[in-house]
Motif scaffolding. Sequence first.
Motif, PDB file in Angstrom:
ATOM      1  N   PRO A   1     126.627  -3.049 -55.990  1.00 46.08           N
ATOM      2  CA  PRO A   1     126.797  -2.038 -57.032  1.00 46.08           C
ATOM      3  C   PRO A   1     126.755  -0.603 -56.537  1.00 46.08           C
ATOM      4  O   PRO A   1     127.247   0.289 -57.215  1.00 46.08           O
ATOM      5  CB  PRO A   1     125.622  -2.302 -57.972  1.00 46.08           C
ATOM      6  N   LEU A   2     126.201  -0.359 -55.363  1.00 47.85           N
ATOM      7  CA  LEU A   2     126.069   1.013 -54.880  1.00 47.85           C
ATOM      8  C   LEU A   2     127.431   1.663 -54.669  1.00 47.85           C
ATOM      9  O   LEU A   2     127.660   2.794 -55.107  1.00 47.85           O
ATOM     10  CB  LEU A   2     125.242   1.062 -53.599  1.00 47.85           C
ATOM     11  N   ALA A   3     128.342   0.965 -54.039  1.00 54.79           N
ATOM     12  CA  ALA A   3     129.678   1.525 -53.804  1.00 54.79           C
ATOM     13  C   ALA A   3     130.412   1.766 -55.126  1.00 54.79           C
ATOM     14  O   ALA A   3     131.059   2.800 -55.303  1.00 54.79           O
ATOM     15  CB  ALA A   3     130.490   0.586 -52.918  1.00 54.79           C
ATOM     16  N   LYS A   4     130.280   0.843 -56.052  1.00 52.88           N
ATOM     17  CA  LYS A   4     130.935   0.999 -57.356  1.00 52.88           C
ATOM     18  C   LYS A   4     130.338   2.179 -58.119  1.00 52.88           C
ATOM     19  O   LYS A   4     131.060   2.962 -58.740  1.00 52.88           O
ATOM     20  CB  LYS A   4     130.793  -0.282 -58.169  1.00 52.88           C
ATOM     21  N   PHE A   5     129.020   2.303 -58.057  1.00 46.49           N
ATOM     22  CA  PHE A   5     128.351   3.407 -58.736  1.00 46.49           C
ATOM     23  C   PHE A   5     128.795   4.751 -58.164  1.00 46.49           C
ATOM     24  O   PHE A   5     129.081   5.686 -58.905  1.00 46.49           O
ATOM     25  CB  PHE A   5     126.838   3.251 -58.597  1.00 46.49           C
ATOM     26  N   LEU A   6     128.887   4.845 -56.844  1.00 49.31           N
ATOM     27  CA  LEU A   6     129.309   6.102 -56.213  1.00 49.31           C
ATOM     28  C   LEU A   6     130.757   6.442 -56.560  1.00 49.31           C
ATOM     29  O   LEU A   6     131.086   7.617 -56.737  1.00 49.31           O
ATOM     30  CB  LEU A   6     129.113   6.020 -54.697  1.00 49.31           C
ATOM     31  N   CYS A   7     131.618   5.446 -56.678  1.00 46.48           N
ATOM     32  CA  CYS A   7     133.008   5.707 -57.062  1.00 46.48           C
ATOM     33  C   CYS A   7     133.085   6.269 -58.479  1.00 46.48           C
ATOM     34  O   CYS A   7     133.781   7.258 -58.717  1.00 46.48           O
ATOM     35  CB  CYS A   7     133.827   4.424 -56.974  1.00 46.48           C
ATOM     36  N   ILE A   8     132.373   5.666 -59.398  1.00 46.70           N
ATOM     37  CA  ILE A   8     132.382   6.142 -60.782  1.00 46.70           C
ATOM     38  C   ILE A   8     131.771   7.530 -60.857  1.00 46.70           C
ATOM     39  O   ILE A   8     132.291   8.421 -61.539  1.00 46.70           O
ATOM     40  CB  ILE A   8     131.620   5.165 -61.698  1.00 46.70           C
ATOM     41  N   LYS A   9     130.672   7.743 -60.151  1.00 49.25           N
ATOM     42  CA  LYS A   9     130.013   9.046 -60.151  1.00 49.25           C
ATOM     43  C   LYS A   9     130.950  10.117 -59.585  1.00 49.25           C
ATOM     44  O   LYS A   9     131.005  11.237 -60.084  1.00 49.25           O
ATOM     45  CB  LYS A   9     128.734   8.951 -59.323  1.00 49.25           C
ATOM     46  N   GLY A  10     131.689   9.785 -58.532  1.00 49.59           N
ATOM     47  CA  GLY A  10     132.633  10.723 -57.945  1.00 49.59           C
ATOM     48  C   GLY A  10     133.768  11.080 -58.893  1.00 49.59           C
ATOM     49  O   GLY A  10     134.167  12.242 -58.985  1.00 49.59           O
ATOM     50  N   ILE A  11     134.278  10.104 -59.619  1.00 50.65           N
ATOM     51  CA  ILE A  11     135.347  10.366 -60.579  1.00 50.65           C
ATOM     52  C   ILE A  11     134.866  11.307 -61.671  1.00 50.65           C
ATOM     53  O   ILE A  11     135.553  12.274 -62.016  1.00 50.65           O
ATOM     54  CB  ILE A  11     135.867   9.040 -61.171  1.00 50.65           C
ATOM     55  N   VAL A  12     133.689  11.034 -62.215  1.00 52.27           N
ATOM     56  CA  VAL A  12     133.145  11.892 -63.268  1.00 52.27           C
ATOM     57  C   VAL A  12     132.894  13.297 -62.730  1.00 52.27           C
ATOM     58  O   VAL A  12     133.215  14.295 -63.386  1.00 52.27           O
ATOM     59  CB  VAL A  12     131.847  11.278 -63.846  1.00 52.27           C
ATOM     60  N   PHE A  13     132.347  13.398 -61.535  1.00 55.77           N
ATOM     61  CA  PHE A  13     132.051  14.695 -60.926  1.00 55.77           C
ATOM     62  C   PHE A  13     133.314  15.523 -60.728  1.00 55.77           C
ATOM     63  O   PHE A  13     133.369  16.692 -61.108  1.00 55.77           O
ATOM     64  CB  PHE A  13     131.336  14.471 -59.587  1.00 55.77           C
ATOM     65  N   PHE A  14     134.351  14.914 -60.163  1.00 59.19           N
ATOM     66  CA  PHE A  14     135.579  15.664 -59.900  1.00 59.19           C
ATOM     67  C   PHE A  14     136.348  15.993 -61.175  1.00 59.19           C
ATOM     68  O   PHE A  14     136.984  17.035 -61.259  1.00 59.19           O
ATOM     69  CB  PHE A  14     136.457  14.927 -58.895  1.00 59.19           C
ATOM     70  N   CYS A  15     136.280  15.111 -62.174  1.00 60.14           N
ATOM     71  CA  CYS A  15     136.924  15.432 -63.460  1.00 60.14           C
ATOM     72  C   CYS A  15     136.251  16.634 -64.106  1.00 60.14           C
ATOM     73  O   CYS A  15     136.920  17.498 -64.678  1.00 60.14           O
ATOM     74  CB  CYS A  15     136.872  14.234 -64.391  1.00 60.14           C
ATOM     75  N   PHE A  16     134.929  16.689 -64.036  1.00 52.23           N
ATOM     76  CA  PHE A  16     134.199  17.823 -64.603  1.00 52.23           C
ATOM     77  C   PHE A  16     134.627  19.122 -63.929  1.00 52.23           C
ATOM     78  O   PHE A  16     134.933  20.101 -64.609  1.00 52.23           O
ATOM     79  CB  PHE A  16     132.698  17.622 -64.441  1.00 52.23           C
ATOM     80  N   TRP A  17     134.660  19.155 -62.607  1.00 51.86           N
ATOM     81  CA  TRP A  17     135.008  20.385 -61.907  1.00 51.86           C
ATOM     82  C   TRP A  17     136.467  20.744 -62.094  1.00 51.86           C
ATOM     83  O   TRP A  17     136.830  21.913 -62.101  1.00 51.86           O
ATOM     84  CB  TRP A  17     134.645  20.296 -60.435  1.00 51.86           C
ATOM     85  N   GLN A  18     137.334  19.749 -62.246  1.00 57.17           N
ATOM     86  CA  GLN A  18     138.743  20.032 -62.491  1.00 57.17           C
ATOM     87  C   GLN A  18     138.900  20.740 -63.833  1.00 57.17           C
ATOM     88  O   GLN A  18     139.620  21.741 -63.938  1.00 57.17           O
ATOM     89  CB  GLN A  18     139.539  18.735 -62.486  1.00 57.17           C
TER      90      GLN A  18
END
Length: 46
Positions: free
Chosen positions: A22-39
Motif C-alpha cells: 500500500p505504500l507505493a499506492k498511497f504515495l501515488c495518490i498523494k502525489g496526484i492530489v498534491f500536484f493537482c492542488f498546486w496546478q
Amino acid sequence: MALYALVLFYHLFAKELAPHKPLAKFLCIKGIVFFCFWQVYHLKCF
C-alpha cells in the motif's frame, strides 16, 4: 492530522497489508492530489 492517522494505521497493520504494497499506492495518490492542488493554485495566480 489525517496524514498522521494514516501513518499510524499503516504501522499497526503493516504485516497484514504487506502483500498489497500500500505504500507505493498511497504515495501515488498523494502525489496526484498534491500536484493537482498546486496546478490549480498556479492557474489562479496567473
